[in-house]
Design a protein around this motif. Structure first.
Motif, short mmCIF file in Angstrom:
data_model
loop_
_atom_site.label_atom_id
_atom_site.label_comp_id
_atom_site.label_asym_id
_atom_site.label_seq_id
_atom_site.Cartn_x
_atom_site.Cartn_y
_atom_site.Cartn_z
N UNK A 49 -21.05 16.54 15.70
CA UNK A 49 -21.06 15.08 15.81
C UNK A 49 -20.70 14.55 17.18
N UNK A 50 -20.46 15.44 18.14
CA UNK A 50 -20.07 14.96 19.47
C UNK A 50 -21.15 14.09 20.10
N UNK A 51 -22.40 14.30 19.71
CA UNK A 51 -23.49 13.54 20.32
C UNK A 51 -23.93 12.38 19.42
N UNK A 52 -24.09 12.63 18.12
CA UNK A 52 -24.75 11.64 17.27
C UNK A 52 -23.82 10.59 16.65
N UNK A 53 -22.54 10.91 16.48
CA UNK A 53 -21.69 9.99 15.73
C UNK A 53 -21.52 8.64 16.43
N UNK A 54 -21.50 8.65 17.77
CA UNK A 54 -21.39 7.39 18.51
C UNK A 54 -22.62 6.52 18.27
N UNK A 55 -23.79 7.17 18.31
CA UNK A 55 -25.05 6.44 18.11
C UNK A 55 -25.08 5.87 16.69
N UNK A 56 -24.64 6.68 15.72
CA UNK A 56 -24.64 6.23 14.33
C UNK A 56 -23.62 5.08 14.16
N UNK A 57 -22.49 5.21 14.81
CA UNK A 57 -21.46 4.16 14.71
C UNK A 57 -22.02 2.83 15.24
N UNK A 58 -22.74 2.91 16.36
CA UNK A 58 -23.31 1.70 16.94
C UNK A 58 -24.33 1.07 15.99
N UNK A 59 -25.07 1.90 15.31
CA UNK A 59 -26.07 1.41 14.37
C UNK A 59 -25.41 0.71 13.18
N UNK A 60 -24.31 1.28 12.70
CA UNK A 60 -23.56 0.63 11.60
C UNK A 60 -23.05 -0.73 12.08
N UNK A 61 -22.52 -0.78 13.29
CA UNK A 61 -22.02 -2.04 13.85
C UNK A 61 -23.13 -3.09 13.88
N UNK A 62 -24.29 -2.66 14.34
CA UNK A 62 -25.41 -3.58 14.50
C UNK A 62 -25.87 -4.12 13.13
#
Lengths: 96, 374
Positions: A49-62
């Motif tokens: 998750x070092x790469x994808x979790x940030x991207x996924x978190x941003x998507x949840x925020x959006x």
């Protein structure tokens, strides 16, 4: 040439999860990373998750109107990297 | 068969921060083990063929690779330091033990103090076909080119105009690779003007306010479609343009590697200015876990000079706490902290200073994205 839709961008390279799959999950009500991780295997590959979790978190925020600092991150557990079973239990043929 | 090793200080990560931390503690008398994942020490420094600048005191004018070699030699000459290379720290447990994979065995290390200097990982970017062969991180390109002497391609599009993007662009040009363009989503170039000027003089265009819409190609990259962004970073339809290339290099930022700190129950704070989740710590780099210090990029993304100073400060404090007292420790620590403050004093470090102000103080509780696990 394989034509990809705009949402078919790869979010998680380890598990080949696309932005569309992620967005569908969030739209279905899976708004916690922990749930998404269990349902999609997002962040369960070699990079943990070092790469994808940030991207996924941003998507949840959006999609749910949250702030990045309010996102609850999934737990981090040992082992950090891949490990051979023989490393864990020892090589019985050579050691007694 | 699990082997248990005891030591005064365990340093996890043998990059700039870990190396200076180990050296400083060992010079005070501490017995140190360095655990390094790669087969040699140095971290990112071993890829840095360019000269350092920034701080005049801290190795300015020296190439990163030479700094790494110098520190490695110094470490090899210290009998107090034991280096485990190709060793991966795998976990931290409640009984204060760290597990390490080393030489096909799972080992346990019990240390009086631990300095976590695990560095960072590269951020990825979302665009169509971002998994096409030919899409690289800037770190991977530096590894290929500067460590193994392998060119990543012939025509490169660089995404990101921070210092890494600019420096790697210049290194690519030096290696005879054509850099077709540097793409920057922001309205301004992110890195130092001196680096940007160098590649502009050679004729590389820098597109600010642009992003990558898609990588083009079937089985490998044949180019990229870039697109103009509006003020809110939204793509403006109709502004696409195609750039032919066989390589897309992503230099869009780094994120601290903090898994072990989270396992060790260190209080974290989400600080975008420092690259993401970083541990709360005091001026000696001590986290909220009394056994554990942090240093370098794992504490927040900065340059190697800052990492080296942080390593020294943490190493010195750790040695003192273990019981290796020295008369000059206080003045030495004060001098190191002053130097670090000076290094972060310029207008370029404004963001870093803002970020650092967030890793102390009480409002951090709100920003801890791992608090529910505690």
């Amino acid at each position: 040439m394989v034509i990809l839709m705009n949402e078919d961008k790869i979010v998680c390279r380890c598990e080949d999860i696309t932005l569309k799959e992620l967005r569908d999950m969030i739209a279905d009500g899976y708004t916690r990373l922990d749930e998404i991780k269990r349902a999609l295997r997002l962040g369960m590959g070699p990079c943990q998750g070092d790469i994808c979790l940030e991207i996924a978190a941003r998507e949840i925020c959006r999609m749910t109107d949250k702030k990045m600092e309010d996102i609850k991150m999934p737990s981090k557990r040992p082992p950090v990297a891949g490990i051979k079973m023989s490393e864990l239990v020892g090589d019985n043929q050579n050691e007694k | 068969m699990i082997l248990l090793i005891n030591t005064d200080l365990l340093v996890i990560g043998g990059g700039p921060a870990g190396m200076t931390a180990a050296l400083k503690a060992a010079k005070k008398g501490a017995e140190v083990i360095i655990v390094e994942r790669y087969h040699e020490l140095g971290g990112q420094l071993i890829k840095q063929t360019h000269r350092f600048f920034g701080s005049k005191n801290e190795q300015a004018g020296t190439r990163g690779i030479d700094i790494a070699q110098g520190l490695t030699k110094e470490i090899q000459n210290m009998s107090e330091i034991k280096v485990l290379t190709e060793a991966t720290a795998q976990g931290y447990y409640e009984d204060k033990i760290v597990t390490v994979s080393y030489q096909n065995k799972f080992r346990k290390i019990r240390a009086k103090r631990i300095i976590i200097a695990t560095g960072a990982s590269e951020k990825m970017m979302l665009f169509l076909n971002n998994d096409l062969p030919g899409v690289y991180g800037a770190g991977a390109i530096q590894t290929l080119m500067n460590l193994y002497g392998i060119l990543p391609g012939k025509k490169v599009i660089m995404v990101g105009s921070g210092n890494i993007g600019l420096i790697v662009s210049y290194q690519l040009l030096q290696a005879g690779v054509e850099v077709k363009a540097v793409i920057e989503a922001d309205s301004e170039i992110g890195g130092y003007l001196v680096h940007a000027s160098k590649i502009r003089r050679i004729g590389v265009p820098i597109y600010t306010g642009y992003s990558v819409k898609s990588a083009i190609g079937e089985s490998f990259v044949k180019g990229a479609e870039i697109i103009k962004l509006d003020r809110n970073w939204q793509m403006i339809a109709g502004t696409e343009r195609f750039i032919k290339a066989d390589t897309i290099c992503l230099a869009v930022g780094l994120r601290p590697l903090v898994s072990l700190l989270i396992q060790a129950d260190c209080a974290m704070a989400y600080v975008p200015e420092l690259g993401g989740d970083v541990p709360i710590r005091d001026e000696n780099l001590k986290t909220t876990n009394d056994q554990i210090f942090v240093a370098g990029d794992a504490a927040g993304i900065e340059e190697a000079t800052a990492a080296m100073l942080e390593g020294e400060i943490a190493g010195l404090k750790a040695a003192t706490e273990i019981g290796y007292l020295s008369k000059d420790a206080i003045t030495e620590s004060r001098r190191l902290k002053k130097e670090l403050r000076k290094l972060r004093n310029g207008p370029i470090s404004r963001n870093i200073r803002k970020g650092l102000s967030k890793v102390r103080g009480d409002d951090n509780v709100k920003k801890n994205r791992y608090s529910h696990l505690r």
